[in-house]
Enzyme design. Structure first.
Site, PDB file in Angstrom:
ATOM      1  N   LYS A   1      -5.196  -9.547  -5.752  1.00 19.73           N
ATOM      2  CA  LYS A   1      -6.373  -9.675  -4.886  1.00 19.73           C
ATOM      3  C   LYS A   1      -7.434  -8.636  -5.276  1.00 19.73           C
ATOM      4  CE  LYS A   1      -6.857  -7.500  -0.651  1.00 19.73           C
ATOM      5  NZ  LYS A   1      -8.177  -7.238  -0.137  1.00 19.73           N
TER       6      LYS A   1
ATOM      7  N   LYS B   1     -10.679  -3.087  -2.294  1.00 21.35           N
ATOM      8  CA  LYS B   1     -11.536  -1.905  -2.244  1.00 21.35           C
ATOM      9  C   LYS B   1     -10.820  -0.674  -2.775  1.00 21.35           C
ATOM     10  CE  LYS B   1     -14.361  -2.280   1.818  1.00 21.35           C
ATOM     11  NZ  LYS B   1     -13.382  -2.498   2.882  1.00 21.35           N
TER      12      LYS B   1
ATOM     13  N   LYS C   1       0.803  -1.221   0.000  1.00 28.86           N
ATOM     14  CA  LYS C   1       0.000   0.000   0.000  1.00 28.86           C
ATOM     15  C   LYS C   1       0.837   1.273   0.000  1.00 28.86           C
ATOM     16  CE  LYS C   1      -4.329  -1.725   1.510  1.00 28.86           C
ATOM     17  NZ  LYS C   1      -5.597  -1.482   2.148  1.00 28.86           N
TER      18      LYS C   1
END
Ligand code: ATP
Ligand code: LTN
Length: 329
Positions: A194, A197, A112
């Site tokens: 994956k 969101k 991230k």
């Protein structure tokens, strides 16, 4: 005595079938067996920038979606993390017991923070300390999550063990509960990643509130391969992922599914998959629409949820403060 389950979900983006198949569905399926606490983790959400109005709307949306998915308030409490300040306080305390090296190994942070480099918020780095606090405050036995959270759970157990060995038994060691099937639903536009969101490209994920047309379009444009046979073959990630989704929504076995599509093409399979998803989500969507029209009801559920569990969190925090001898009273 029933074992205690705790899990969390972030009020960011739109809930997608990965969250549903990897986590929420299991929370609902096993809730009669356990004492359940489900937390909407808004303090985690602000580890990346959030519009205040959107955060508020998403918090309600997730609460309504959890109820629409079948979370039963007689068996489960649903509350908002920031309503109980013990989470932030214990997170700080735990962060003082977590070596940098443990945090630096967290792969979610590495992924991230890649794009942000030096501007990445410190909160995103210590995110696992807050997650550990969430879980440990409630003396949790079981944490049902998708596979991506496994490493955070290991860190939670490690810090609990470390604290217990310094100060004596304080925290229950939680066990992860990761489903055998559906623990890692992959992205439709890139089945090597994956479903997430934070990815906003529209062909990436199916959201629980998508319209029938959106679902059809997304499934039809999902990336597969140039082969023909419809088989559960993990070396062909695109079709494998779609077959897994089909299996989870229908409950059929792998051999039943392979037999059903024997000699048929990807387009035909995809058309049927889209209809299966549409039909499965429809009852949830109509319950959701009824609930979200009653914002006051949803808010009252969240307020009640917090008042139901607050004393558990405060008791654990009081024990921690006493053990460390924080403050004089
Ligand atoms: P992001 O993808 O932005 O990191 P997220 O959806 O993973 O967000 P949460 O909303 O907190 O973050 O996740 C809620 C639950 O859904 C967690 O238990 C997580 O493990 C699970 N989950 C998330 N993505 C998937 C996926 N692709 N497959 C299975 N489970 C998933
Ligand atoms: N980190 C999790 C969300 C989360 C959570 C928790 C899950 C926050 N606190 C406690 C289980 C238990 C995520 O990003 N999916």
């Amino acid at each position: 005595m029933k074992k205690r389950v705790f899990s969390g979900i972030q009020p960011t983006g739109s809930i997608y079938i990965g969250n549903y198949l990897g986590a929420i569905r299991h929370w609902v399926a096993t809730q009669a067996e356990f004492e359940n606490i489900f937390c909407i983790v808004d303090l985690h959400a602000i580890s990346i920038p959030q519009e205040p109005e959107t955060l508020k709307a998403k918090t309600r949306e997730i609460a309504a979606l959890l109820l629409a998915s079948g979370v039963d308030l007689k068996q489960s409490a649903v509350f908002v993390q920031s309503h109980i300040s013990a989470h932030a306080e214990l997170a700080w305390i735990l962060s003082c017991f977590i070596p940098m090296g443990w945090m630096q190994r967290m792969t979610q942070f590495k992924e991230k923070s890649q794009k942000q480099k030096e501007s990445v918020p410190v909160g995103l780095f210590i995110y696992p300390a807050l997650m550990a606090a969430d879980i440990l405050l409630y003396q949790t036995d079981l944490v049902p999550v998708g596979e991506d959270q496994k490493q955070h759970l290991e860190l939670t157990r490690d810090v609990a063990r470390r604290f217990n060995s310094f100060y004596g038994q304080t925290f229950t060691l939680p066990e992860p509960s990761i489903p055998k099937l559906g623990a890692r639903i992959m992205a439709l536009n890139d089945p090597t990643k994956k479903m997430s969101k934070s990815e906003i490209r529209s062909a990436h994920a199916i959201h629980l509130l998508d319209s029938s047309d959106e679902i059809r379009w997304k499934i039809m444009s999902a990336v597969t391969d140039s082969r023909r046979e419809i088989r559960f073959d993990a070396s062909r990630p695109g079709i494998y992922n779609l077959l897994t989704i089909y299996q989870l929504f229908t409950g059929l076995s792998t051999s039943e599914i392979e037999a059903r599509f024997e000699g048929k093409g990807y387009a035909e399979f995809k058309r049927e998959l889209a209809e299966v998803i549409i039909e499965s989500l429809q009852p949830l969507q109509s319950r959701y629409r009824a609930l979200i029209a009653e914002a006051n009801y949803v808010d009252s559920v969240l307020a009640e949820g917090a008042s139901k569990v607050r004393s558990i969190a405060e008791k654990t925090l009081a024990t921690v403060r006493e053990k460390i001898e924080l403050g004089t009273r």
